[in-house]
Design an enzyme around this catalytic site. Structure first.
Site, PDB file in Angstrom:
ATOM      1  N   HIS A   1       0.817  -1.215   0.000  1.00 42.87           N
ATOM      2  CA  HIS A   1       0.000   0.000   0.000  1.00 42.87           C
ATOM      3  C   HIS A   1       0.848   1.260   0.000  1.00 42.87           C
ATOM      4  CE1 HIS A   1       0.323   1.035   4.393  1.00 42.87           C
ATOM      5  NE2 HIS A   1       0.435  -0.270   4.545  1.00 42.87           N
TER       6      HIS A   1
ATOM      7  N   GLU B   1      -5.126   1.175   2.894  1.00 45.30           N
ATOM      8  CA  GLU B   1      -4.819   0.143   3.894  1.00 45.30           C
ATOM      9  C   GLU B   1      -4.822   0.684   5.308  1.00 45.30           C
ATOM     10  OE1 GLU B   1      -2.579  -2.523   6.549  1.00 45.30           O
ATOM     11  OE2 GLU B   1      -2.164  -0.415   6.064  1.00 45.30           O
ATOM     12  N   GLU B   2      -4.298   1.889   5.508  1.00 45.06           N
ATOM     13  CA  GLU B   2      -4.182   2.438   6.865  1.00 45.06           C
ATOM     14  C   GLU B   2      -5.533   2.689   7.521  1.00 45.06           C
ATOM     15  OE1 GLU B   2      -1.651   2.453   8.572  1.00 45.06           O
ATOM     16  OE2 GLU B   2       0.096   2.568   7.279  1.00 45.06           O
TER      17      GLU B   2
ATOM     18  N   ASP C   1       3.889  -6.191   3.467  1.00 44.31           N
ATOM     19  CA  ASP C   1       3.745  -5.064   4.379  1.00 44.31           C
ATOM     20  C   ASP C   1       4.814  -5.183   5.450  1.00 44.31           C
ATOM     21  OD1 ASP C   1       2.722  -2.813   5.661  1.00 44.31           O
ATOM     22  OD2 ASP C   1       0.639  -3.441   5.381  1.00 44.31           O
TER      23      ASP C   1
ATOM     24  N   HIS D   1       4.822   3.165  12.764  1.00 45.38           N
ATOM     25  CA  HIS D   1       3.882   4.280  12.952  1.00 45.38           C
ATOM     26  C   HIS D   1       4.505   5.422  13.745  1.00 45.38           C
ATOM     27  CE1 HIS D   1      -0.217   2.320  11.812  1.00 45.38           C
ATOM     28  NE2 HIS D   1       0.731   2.098  10.914  1.00 45.38           N
TER      29      HIS D   1
END
Length: 348
Positions: free
Chosen positions: A70, A221-222, A242, A322
């Protein structure tokens, strides 16, 4: 495989992370991947949701594989313009406010302008606020100090900022002499860079596809629904590429490829996981099998959407996910190697 060139992967990643693309604002990043496909003469389509789906024929066209990564990232949106002209934010994706405190950002206005700023807590100065370090970081206390001469809501509106404008975080990408790649948004632009390099090798005749293979560059995706549609009918195996999550109690590191056994959605397909492990062992690919407790992928989103596919998840190990992320070139290379061997293998 000797054909894998991690330096080329890094060049793609550096370009990708430098394109602002929080979920919902991914058009330019998708255009970058589309231009790549055109340069390599790869047929593709842009879906109604704005993702890119490319297809390359394999020796067997009766059953298909799909790989996805993504291009959307974490980010924010203007929630409110405060009376002093600064901005309140609302999150896009799942991160913690402390992970972006002090970061430079860009406000992408509805009029097409870009205005820079800095993300701060509203009690930053230790010369004024005795408990600045203890204040809670949340949507009420985090604000953007914009780089414009504004002191009121009206003045901020006059420079073109409005509620709903997207806010992207500066990546600060850097490659170190010791082989590390540091940047925001390696989740999941590191994997997108890997897939672009794999496609490049396929088109150069250095990887021969066992089956017709689709490459889905997803863009939501997030926020949970990036890869849950546009899966061609003949697809029987779905592999999400990922990031591998690193932390205490995890086996994943920054130097190998992570193979996910289970995340918050439940176990991934056991036969496919074992197949990937066998390929790694047979081809000197450094790997780790791991469980990600607070994680979901495009592959799990596809399963939730009801698609009848064998699903798996692998990726480079990414530290501080993140937040301000880091991986090593060796992890990129091992991930690319495993993908290359997988694409030339039999179905499980």
């Amino acid at each position: 495989m000797n054909h894998i060139n991690e330096k080329e992967i890094v060049s793609y990643i550096k370009e990708l992370v430098s394109i602002p693309s929080p979920s919902g604002y991914t058009e330019q990043a998708i255009k970058y991947t589309a231009a790549f496909m055109e340069s390599k003469q790869v047929p593709y389509q842009i879906t109604n949701k704005g993702a890119l789906l490319a297809t390359l024929k394999g020796k067997d066209d009766s059953c298909h594989r799909l790989l996805t990564a993504h291009v959307d990232t974490l980010g924010a949106m203007v929630k409110e313009i405060k009376p002093n002209g600064r901005l309140k934010l609302t999150m896009i994706g799942g991160f913690r406010w402390n992970s972006v405190e002090g970061e430079y950002c860009k406000i992408h206005t509805a009029g097409g302008d870009v205005i820079t700023g800095t993300i701060l807590i509203n009690q930053t100065s230790v010369h004024v606020y005795k408990n600045a370090g203890d204040a809670k970081r949340d949507e009420e206390t985090i604000e953007v100090r914009i780089d414009a001469v504004v002191n009121s809501k009206a003045e901020t509106e006059d420079v073109g900022i409005s509620v709903g404008d997207f806010v992207s975080f500066e990546p600060r990408v850097e490659e170190t002499k010791t082989g590390f790649l540091k940047s925001r948004h390696l989740d999941d632009k590191a994997s997108v860079g890997i897939l672009l390099h794999i496609i490049e090798l396929i088109q150069a005749g250095k990887i021969e596809l066992a089956y017709t293979t689709h490459f889905l560059i997803s863009n939501n995706e997030e926020i949970g629904y990036g890869g849950n549609s546009n899966i061609p009918d003949k697809t029987v195996e779905y592999l999400a590429v990922d990031m591998g999550a690193i932390g205490e109690g995890q086996t994943t590191d920054e130097y190998s490829v992570s193979i996910c056994a289970k995340d918050s959605s439940g176990p991934y397909n056991y036969k496919l996981r074992q197949h990937l492990v066998s390929l790694a062992k047979a081809n000197d690919v450094d790997y780790r099998v791991d469980i990600y407790p607070y994680y979901g992928s495009d592959a799990s989103a596809a399963i939730r959407a009801g698609f009848d596919v064998v699903h798996g998840l692998i990726g480079p190990g990414i530290d501080a996910s993140h937040a301000f992320e880091r991986t090593h070139l060796s992890s990129l290379k091992h991930t690319a190697n495993l993908i290359a061997h997988y694409l030339q293998s039999e179905l499980v």
